[in-house]
Design a protein around this motif. Sequence first.
Motif, PDB file in Angstrom:
ATOM      1  N   UNK A 102       0.768  -1.232  -0.107  1.00  0.00           N
ATOM      2  CA  UNK A 102      -0.006   0.061  -0.035  1.00  0.00           C
ATOM      3  C   UNK A 102       0.778   1.271  -0.087  1.00  0.00           C
ATOM      4  N   UNK A 103       2.037   1.205   0.346  1.00  0.00           N
ATOM      5  CA  UNK A 103       2.971   2.232   0.489  1.00  0.00           C
ATOM      6  C   UNK A 103       3.418   2.675  -0.953  1.00  0.00           C
ATOM      7  N   UNK A 104       3.425   1.625  -1.867  1.00  0.00           N
ATOM      8  CA  UNK A 104       4.063   1.845  -3.326  1.00  0.00           C
ATOM      9  C   UNK A 104       2.887   2.367  -3.740  1.00  0.00           C
TER      10      UNK A 104
ATOM     11  N   UNK B 198       7.912   4.763  -6.090  1.00  0.00           N
ATOM     12  CA  UNK B 198       7.360   6.273  -5.465  1.00  0.00           C
ATOM     13  C   UNK B 198       6.531   5.626  -4.531  1.00  0.00           C
ATOM     14  N   UNK B 199       6.807   5.956  -3.185  1.00  0.00           N
ATOM     15  CA  UNK B 199       6.065   5.755  -1.936  1.00  0.00           C
ATOM     16  C   UNK B 199       5.669   6.731  -1.296  1.00  0.00           C
ATOM     17  N   UNK B 200       4.918   6.414  -0.389  1.00  0.00           N
ATOM     18  CA  UNK B 200       4.070   7.317   0.492  1.00  0.00           C
ATOM     19  C   UNK B 200       4.351   7.030   1.922  1.00  0.00           C
ATOM     20  N   UNK B 201       5.108   8.188   2.485  1.00  0.00           N
ATOM     21  CA  UNK B 201       5.817   7.828   3.857  1.00  0.00           C
ATOM     22  C   UNK B 201       4.529   7.865   4.875  1.00  0.00           C
TER      23      UNK B 201
ATOM     24  N   UNK C 101      10.718   9.078  -3.790  1.00  0.00           N
ATOM     25  CA  UNK C 101      11.110   8.141  -4.634  1.00  0.00           C
ATOM     26  C   UNK C 101      12.517   7.320  -4.015  1.00  0.00           C
ATOM     27  N   UNK C 102      12.423   6.118  -4.273  1.00  0.00           N
ATOM     28  CA  UNK C 102      13.539   5.169  -3.898  1.00  0.00           C
ATOM     29  C   UNK C 102      13.963   4.497  -5.155  1.00  0.00           C
TER      30      UNK C 102
END
Length: 167
Positions: free
Chosen positions: A104-106, A124-127, A134-135
């Motif tokens: 879900x964080x992606x 691209x992830x949500x903190x 971006x990672x």
Amino acid sequence: MILGRRSSRLPRTIRALLPGSPYATAELADGRWAVVTGAELLVASEEGVTQRHPWHTVERGRWDGETRTVTVTWVDGSRSPLELRTASDEVASFAAALRERVQASVVHSDAAETATGAQIKVYIRRDETGALLSQVTVTGTLRGDGEETRVVDEVERRARAAVGLPT
């Protein structure tokens, strides 16, 4: 989709320490508890929350039924995996919730391959605050030359642009 919340065995004293309702829990062999929340993976005991791991820092979790261990690895690979030895092998809902929260964080991903075969992936992830970041991960070896740098920069630019982040 958020999985069913199953945490009925979690002691009240530990539940009171949590920032909201847990999605799933697993009792650990040493008496601590691993807790899946919306924002992070927690490890808690009667004394308090001893570890907090926001989902955007987690690469994956893996269950080993023989050793009753959940191993959590990190996106940046800078620290040793977290090994959580469980008190029982009844961890299906915990493992599923952990996987669901990581996924879900992606928000978006993109990939490319260098001329030497190294695999570049950008997520691209949500903190935990809701901000996007971006990672970049690499499987294989990079030479560090200009062409590889161009490939890495291009795949990250595409991924960031796809979600409206500055490039």
